[in-house]
Scaffold this motif. Structure first.
Motif, PDB file in Angstrom:
ATOM      1  N   GLY A  66       0.982  -1.029  -0.192  1.00  0.00           N
ATOM      2  CA  GLY A  66       0.157  -0.401  -0.261  1.00  0.00           C
ATOM      3  C   GLY A  66       1.070   0.996   0.074  1.00  0.00           C
ATOM      4  N   ALA A  67       0.387   2.225   0.076  1.00  0.00           N
ATOM      5  CA  ALA A  67       0.880   3.523   0.121  1.00  0.00           C
ATOM      6  C   ALA A  67       0.294   4.939   0.049  1.00  0.00           C
ATOM      7  N   TYR A  68       0.457   5.927   0.752  1.00  0.00           N
ATOM      8  CA  TYR A  68      -0.459   6.838   0.801  1.00  0.00           C
ATOM      9  C   TYR A  68      -0.688   7.606  -0.285  1.00  0.00           C
ATOM     10  N   VAL A  69      -2.078   8.230  -0.263  1.00  0.00           N
ATOM     11  CA  VAL A  69      -2.596   8.642  -1.726  1.00  0.00           C
ATOM     12  C   VAL A  69      -2.747   9.886  -0.848  1.00  0.00           C
ATOM     13  N   ARG A  70      -3.422  10.850  -2.226  1.00  0.00           N
ATOM     14  CA  ARG A  70      -4.081  12.387  -1.672  1.00  0.00           C
ATOM     15  C   ARG A  70      -5.614  12.168  -2.735  1.00  0.00           C
ATOM     16  N   SER A  71      -6.071  13.102  -2.868  1.00  0.00           N
ATOM     17  CA  SER A  71      -7.346  13.336  -3.756  1.00  0.00           C
ATOM     18  C   SER A  71      -6.492  14.323  -4.420  1.00  0.00           C
ATOM     19  N   ASP A  72      -7.304  14.072  -6.256  1.00  0.00           N
ATOM     20  CA  ASP A  72      -6.744  13.722  -6.852  1.00  0.00           C
ATOM     21  C   ASP A  72      -7.623  15.610  -7.412  1.00  0.00           C
ATOM     22  N   ARG A  73      -6.437  17.466  -8.128  1.00  0.00           N
ATOM     23  CA  ARG A  73      -7.297  18.523  -7.543  1.00  0.00           C
ATOM     24  C   ARG A  73      -8.419  18.324  -9.506  1.00  0.00           C
ATOM     25  N   HIS A  74      -8.429  17.505  -9.594  1.00  0.00           N
ATOM     26  CA  HIS A  74      -9.632  17.668 -11.264  1.00  0.00           C
ATOM     27  C   HIS A  74     -10.629  16.620 -10.953  1.00  0.00           C
ATOM     28  N   SER A  75     -10.738  15.227 -10.686  1.00  0.00           N
ATOM     29  CA  SER A  75     -12.116  14.630 -10.539  1.00  0.00           C
ATOM     30  C   SER A  75     -12.470  14.116  -9.474  1.00  0.00           C
ATOM     31  N   GLY A  76     -11.277  14.193  -7.985  1.00  0.00           N
ATOM     32  CA  GLY A  76     -11.048  14.259  -7.014  1.00  0.00           C
ATOM     33  C   GLY A  76     -11.203  13.418  -6.366  1.00  0.00           C
ATOM     34  N   GLU A  77     -10.715  11.806  -7.577  1.00  0.00           N
ATOM     35  CA  GLU A  77     -10.556  10.234  -7.198  1.00  0.00           C
ATOM     36  C   GLU A  77      -9.056  10.214  -6.255  1.00  0.00           C
ATOM     37  N   PRO A  78      -8.890   8.943  -5.031  1.00  0.00           N
ATOM     38  CA  PRO A  78      -7.712   9.089  -4.530  1.00  0.00           C
ATOM     39  C   PRO A  78      -6.685   9.135  -5.793  1.00  0.00           C
ATOM     40  N   THR A  79      -5.098   9.486  -5.735  1.00  0.00           N
ATOM     41  CA  THR A  79      -4.288   9.134  -6.285  1.00  0.00           C
ATOM     42  C   THR A  79      -2.998   9.157  -5.791  1.00  0.00           C
ATOM     43  N   LEU A  80      -2.280   8.851  -5.606  1.00  0.00           N
ATOM     44  CA  LEU A  80      -0.506   8.530  -5.685  1.00  0.00           C
ATOM     45  C   LEU A  80      -0.444   9.523  -5.614  1.00  0.00           C
ATOM     46  N   THR A  81       0.152   9.569  -3.976  1.00  0.00           N
ATOM     47  CA  THR A  81       0.790  11.211  -3.720  1.00  0.00           C
ATOM     48  C   THR A  81       2.451  10.991  -4.218  1.00  0.00           C
ATOM     49  N   PRO A  82       3.442  12.080  -4.954  1.00  0.00           N
ATOM     50  CA  PRO A  82       4.393  12.117  -4.953  1.00  0.00           C
ATOM     51  C   PRO A  82       5.738  11.912  -3.209  1.00  0.00           C
ATOM     52  N   PHE A  83       4.974  12.547  -2.191  1.00  0.00           N
ATOM     53  CA  PHE A  83       5.690  12.448  -1.702  1.00  0.00           C
ATOM     54  C   PHE A  83       5.351  11.875  -1.155  1.00  0.00           C
ATOM     55  N   ARG A  84       5.748  10.404  -0.980  1.00  0.00           N
ATOM     56  CA  ARG A  84       6.147   9.291  -0.548  1.00  0.00           C
ATOM     57  C   ARG A  84       6.833   8.488   1.004  1.00  0.00           C
ATOM     58  N   SER A  85       7.949   9.941   1.092  1.00  0.00           N
ATOM     59  CA  SER A  85       7.997   9.490   2.484  1.00  0.00           C
ATOM     60  C   SER A  85       8.945  10.761   2.751  1.00  0.00           C
ATOM     61  N   MET A  86       9.778  10.371   3.870  1.00  0.00           N
ATOM     62  CA  MET A  86      10.745  12.380   3.641  1.00  0.00           C
ATOM     63  C   MET A  86      11.708  12.110   3.257  1.00  0.00           C
ATOM     64  N   PRO A  87      12.991  10.987   2.475  1.00  0.00           N
ATOM     65  CA  PRO A  87      12.969  11.935   1.223  1.00  0.00           C
ATOM     66  C   PRO A  87      12.851  13.262   0.202  1.00  0.00           C
ATOM     67  N   TYR A  88      12.035  12.220  -0.056  1.00  0.00           N
ATOM     68  CA  TYR A  88      10.861  13.321  -1.219  1.00  0.00           C
ATOM     69  C   TYR A  88      10.460  14.098  -0.842  1.00  0.00           C
ATOM     70  N   SER A  89       9.781  14.150   0.103  1.00  0.00           N
ATOM     71  CA  SER A  89       9.444  15.875   0.895  1.00  0.00           C
ATOM     72  C   SER A  89      10.913  16.779   1.353  1.00  0.00           C
ATOM     73  N   ILE A  90      12.103  15.797   2.159  1.00  0.00           N
ATOM     74  CA  ILE A  90      13.311  16.818   2.479  1.00  0.00           C
ATOM     75  C   ILE A  90      13.753  17.410   0.707  1.00  0.00           C
ATOM     76  N   TRP A  91      13.909  16.655  -0.888  1.00  0.00           N
ATOM     77  CA  TRP A  91      14.380  17.184  -2.042  1.00  0.00           C
ATOM     78  C   TRP A  91      13.155  18.082  -2.185  1.00  0.00           C
ATOM     79  N   TRP A  92      11.554  18.452  -2.067  1.00  0.00           N
ATOM     80  CA  TRP A  92      11.064  18.995  -2.621  1.00  0.00           C
ATOM     81  C   TRP A  92      10.949  20.857  -1.760  1.00  0.00           C
ATOM     82  N   VAL A  93      11.492  20.326  -0.667  1.00  0.00           N
ATOM     83  CA  VAL A  93      11.839  21.374   0.288  1.00  0.00           C
ATOM     84  C   VAL A  93      13.130  22.153  -0.183  1.00  0.00           C
ATOM     85  N   CYS A  94      13.433  21.421  -0.403  1.00  0.00           N
ATOM     86  CA  CYS A  94      15.267  21.743  -0.569  1.00  0.00           C
ATOM     87  C   CYS A  94      15.177  22.647  -1.851  1.00  0.00           C
ATOM     88  N   VAL A  95      13.943  22.281  -3.165  1.00  0.00           N
ATOM     89  CA  VAL A  95      14.078  22.499  -4.396  1.00  0.00           C
ATOM     90  C   VAL A  95      13.468  24.092  -3.929  1.00  0.00           C
TER      91      VAL A  95
END
Length: 199
Positions: A66-95
């Motif tokens: 399984g994985a964490y999901v978020r609601s899609d901004r267009h359809s509202g259906e649950p989609t896989l979030t790109p922020f799957r772990s803390m390293p991904y989140s830290i990469w986004w924060v640094c960028v």
């Protein structure tokens, strides 16, 4: 290696090295606070964009546990979030903090967007701190460099003037010495020689 040796002899490179040495402790403090800010915003965006944990069949095919999901901004259906772990989140924060913005990971939830706005505003402030520290210390080192250059030029001119005065003093003293004066015994001989020439 030769280029490094030439750079080591350059006064400008040494001046830049002195600026880095002088700014070492303030930069370490700013880096520590930057690390805290990066971890804090990474946690916020991780929990804002990973709203729920899903074990749907479409997700289990890629992630068996399984994985964490978020609601899609267009359809509202649950989609896989790109922020799957803390390293991904830290990469986004640094960028985002450095205002690079690759666009590979973007927040879509209202909480994630608010976190992104706060992240790049705080990033601008924290990026300005090291620049101000380096700029202030560079001004101090550059003023010292100019003062040293002026003092060296003055000392070289003074040494040239003193050497000239010493040579003139030595010449005058040499002329005043009794060894340089013609002896009294040679004067009659010189007078007779002159008389013989004009006779």
């Amino acid at each position: 290696l030769r280029l490094l040796k030439l750079a080591g002899r350059s006064p400008m490179v040494m001046m830049y090295w002195q600026v880095l040495v002088m700014s070492g402790q303030p930069l370490l403090i700013v880096s520590f606070f930057n690390l805290i800010v990066v971890v804090l915003f990474a946690c916020l965006i991780y929990y804002a964009e990973g709203q729920s944990y899903s074990v749907d069949d479409s997700i289990v095919d890629m992630f068996p546990t399984g994985a964490y999901v978020r609601s899609d901004r267009h359809s509202g259906e649950p989609t896989l979030t790109p922020f799957r772990s803390m390293p991904y989140s830290i990469w986004w924060v640094c960028v985002t903090v450095t205002t690079v913005g690759y666009g590979d990971m973007t927040p879509t939830t209202p909480a994630g967007k608010a976190t992104g706005v706060a992240c790049f505003y705080v990033g601008i402030i924290f990026l300005a701190l090291p620049i101000s520290i380096l700029g202030q210390n560079f001004n101090i080192i550059y003023e010292r460099f100019l003062e040293g250059k002026k003092s060296s030029m003055f000392s070289s001119r003074f040494s040239k003037f003193s050497s000239r005065s010493r040579t003139t003093d030595s010449l005058t003293s040499f002329r005043k010495t009794p060894q340089c004066r013609p002896s009294e015994s040679w004067r009659p001989v010189a007078r007779g020689w002159r008389r013989g020439l004009f006779l």
